[in-house]
Design a protein around this motif. Structure first.
Motif, PDB file in Angstrom:
ATOM      1  N   LEU A 126       2.754  -1.783   4.461  1.00  0.00           N
ATOM      2  CA  LEU A 126       2.194  -0.426   4.509  1.00  0.00           C
ATOM      3  C   LEU A 126       3.327   0.569   4.269  1.00  0.00           C
ATOM      4  O   LEU A 126       4.345   0.551   4.973  1.00  0.00           O
ATOM      5  CB  LEU A 126       1.555  -0.168   5.880  1.00  0.00           C
TER       6      LEU A 126
ATOM      7  N   SER B  59      -9.157   1.217   4.130  1.00  0.00           N
ATOM      8  CA  SER B  59      -9.110   0.404   5.344  1.00  0.00           C
ATOM      9  C   SER B  59      -8.191  -0.789   5.107  1.00  0.00           C
ATOM     10  O   SER B  59      -8.108  -1.306   3.992  1.00  0.00           O
ATOM     11  CB  SER B  59     -10.525  -0.097   5.691  1.00  0.00           C
ATOM     12  N   VAL B  60      -7.489  -1.183   6.162  1.00  0.00           N
ATOM     13  CA  VAL B  60      -6.652  -2.390   6.076  1.00  0.00           C
ATOM     14  C   VAL B  60      -6.962  -3.252   7.299  1.00  0.00           C
ATOM     15  O   VAL B  60      -7.070  -2.746   8.423  1.00  0.00           O
ATOM     16  CB  VAL B  60      -5.147  -2.038   6.037  1.00  0.00           C
TER      17      VAL B  60
ATOM     18  N   VAL C 149      -6.945  -5.440   1.966  1.00  0.00           N
ATOM     19  CA  VAL C 149      -7.091  -3.987   1.849  1.00  0.00           C
ATOM     20  C   VAL C 149      -8.433  -3.672   1.177  1.00  0.00           C
ATOM     21  O   VAL C 149      -8.799  -4.315   0.191  1.00  0.00           O
ATOM     22  CB  VAL C 149      -5.946  -3.415   0.980  1.00  0.00           C
TER      23      VAL C 149
ATOM     24  N   VAL D 185       2.436  -8.672   8.367  1.00  0.00           N
ATOM     25  CA  VAL D 185       2.165  -7.280   7.989  1.00  0.00           C
ATOM     26  C   VAL D 185       3.372  -6.432   8.407  1.00  0.00           C
ATOM     27  O   VAL D 185       3.845  -6.518   9.549  1.00  0.00           O
ATOM     28  CB  VAL D 185       0.895  -6.735   8.674  1.00  0.00           C
TER      29      VAL D 185
ATOM     30  N   VAL E 246       0.868  -1.180   0.000  1.00  0.00           N
ATOM     31  CA  VAL E 246       0.000   0.000   0.000  1.00  0.00           C
ATOM     32  C   VAL E 246       0.905   1.230   0.000  1.00  0.00           C
ATOM     33  O   VAL E 246       1.556   1.541   0.994  1.00  0.00           O
ATOM     34  CB  VAL E 246      -0.930   0.004   1.236  1.00  0.00           C
TER      35      VAL E 246
ATOM     36  N   ILE F  20       1.206  -8.079   3.731  1.00  0.00           N
ATOM     37  CA  ILE F  20       0.864  -6.671   3.464  1.00  0.00           C
ATOM     38  C   ILE F  20       2.055  -5.799   3.887  1.00  0.00           C
ATOM     39  O   ILE F  20       2.647  -6.017   4.959  1.00  0.00           O
ATOM     40  CB  ILE F  20      -0.383  -6.245   4.277  1.00  0.00           C
TER      41      ILE F  20
ATOM     42  N   ALA G  77      -6.282   3.238  -0.545  1.00  0.00           N
ATOM     43  CA  ALA G  77      -6.735   2.329   0.507  1.00  0.00           C
ATOM     44  C   ALA G  77      -7.563   3.120   1.507  1.00  0.00           C
ATOM     45  O   ALA G  77      -7.168   4.219   1.903  1.00  0.00           O
ATOM     46  CB  ALA G  77      -5.530   1.712   1.211  1.00  0.00           C
TER      47      ALA G  77
END
Ligand code: FAD
Length: 376
Positions: free
Chosen positions: A96, A75-76, A81, A268, A8, A94, A73
């Motif tokens: 970020l 919301s995660v 996502v 993540v 993201v 994921i 994006a």
């Protein structure tokens, strides 16, 4: 089937992770922008519109196998996502990497996601700047200083005044670097008012030409024809405030482990300006962090335990060109840190503002072909 790695944010850190893992995983980059924007080049992009295309690198040129989704994006959660369009992107891993916003023209306007619009914004602001004889810059940090240097490089006769509430330039850097900076600013005729704020902001918008008068809280009146705001980083983590993945710190940053995992999740990661970390909020550190995440993800994709840890940078580095001819810097050296000569600053940054480095990441060649003055 390849594991799905969803990144993201296609900025300095995110594009490095994506490019590095493109051959080993099913990589998806999510970013509303059409192109990676090299913020280091943005101030020269303002003063030299014929050069501005060098600041942008279409995200379509980044990956051979993976894909780019141009959306934001909103919301995660641990499984994936959710995008502004309502689309869902499921993920095995994921990353970020949504970085930060900064007042235009240091970074593009949030609504200007296409290259054509970004180039149009810069052309319009350039025209405003070109007809202003006196320039006021609010904020004398690295962004304000680079802007002042680029303006003087193109228009040596413009009056440039910088105002900052801080009492010193580049706090925490070597005294000889700060001393050399003052010397160069004097030589360029850039005036700096430190320890001073304005009683009120100019009545005219930032980046718009038109005579105005402001008064500092020391009582000095400054008359200028255009002003720019050079302060105010905005951490881009609004899409995490729903708490479906984590609780942000009071500063809106993401708590991470020393392996750069978002706390509580081994699959993540978070890197760059958005993390709660002692590293300075700079692209160079975002890219060092990206390399740590690449090592850990590679291990996980191979079924191994991730072992790479990231320790905060112990030294403070900077390369601060004041246009194409001069500048100051501080770099790691044997036994610690040392001042960089203007030649080193020029060679490492001032000459092309990292354009060549990103041209390599985005498939070599020029960043963007320009035909008949239009971005294409
Ligand atoms: C004028 C200027 C000059 C600079 N010069 C230097 C320099 O010379 N050296 C240096 O080390 N640092 C420099 N910096 C700092 C540097 O730009 C930042 O530290 C860097 O951009 C952070 O990188 P990042 O990878 O964290 O994210 P960024 O590069 O900020 O990229 C984040 C990306 O995420 C996207 N995004 C944001 N929100 C969402 C969302 N909700 N969904 C999907 N995508 C999203 C954005 O569109 C963006 O493309 C400079 C900054 C400025 C303003």
């Amino acid at each position: 089937m390849n594991r799905r790695v969803v990144i993201v944010g296609g900025g300095y850190g995110g594009t490095l992770v994506a490019k590095s893992l493109d051959a080993e995983a099913d990589v998806t980059v999510i970013d509303p922008r059409e192109a990676f924007y090299n913020a280091s080049a943005s101030l020269r992009a303002l003063t030299r519109p014929d050069w501005a295309h060098n600041a942008v690198f279409p995200l379509e040129n980044l990956l051979d196998h993976g894909k780019v989704i141009h959306d934001r994006a909103v919301s995660v959660d641990p499984e994936g996502v959710t995008l502004a369009s309502g689309e869902r992107v499921e993920a095995d891993y994921i990353v970020l990497a949504t970085g930060s916003g900064y007042t235009y023209p240091a970074k593009p306007r949030e609504t200007s996601t296409s290259i054509a619009q970004q180039m149009e914004d810069l052309r319009a602001t350039h025209q405003e700047l070109a007809r202003a004889g006196r320039v006021l810059i609010l904020g004398a940090g690295p962004v304000g200083l680079e802007l002042a240097g680029e303006i003087k490089d193109v228009w040596p006769d413009k009056q440039v005044i910088m105002v900052d509430r801080a009492v010193e330039l580049l706090p925490g850097f070597l005294p000889e670097v700060v001393g050399e900076l003052h010397r160069q600013l004097d030589e360029l005729g850039i005036q700096v008012r430190l320890g001073a704020g304005l009683k009120a902001l100019p009545t005219i918008g930032s980046g718009q030409a038109g005579r105005f008068v402001v008064t500092t809280d020391h009582g000095e009146e400054i008359v200028a024809d255009i002003w720019f705001q050079a302060f105010g980083v905005r951490i881009a983590t609004g899409y995490l405030t729903d708490g479906k993945l984590l609780t942000l710190t009071g500063r809106g940053t993401i708590p991470v482990t020393d392996r750069l995992n978002v706390q509580g999740y081994e699959h993540v990661y978070a890197i760059g300006d958005i993390i709660a970390h002692a590293d300075p909020k700079m692209a160079s550190y975002a890219m060092v962090q990206a390399e740590v995440v690449v090592k850990n993800l590679r291990a996980q994709l191979a079924g191994d335990r991730p072992g790479a840890v990231h320790t905060p940078a112990s030294e403070r580095r900077i390369l601060l060109p004041l246009g194409t001819r001069t500048g100051v810097g501080q770099l790691p050296a044997a036994g610690g840190i040392a001042a960089a000569t203007p030649e080193m600053v020029y060679q490492r940054k001032g000459a092309d503002l990292f354009t060549a480095r990103f041209a390599t990441r985005f498939g070599g060649g020029r960043s963007l072909q320009i035909e008949s003055g239009r971005a294409s």
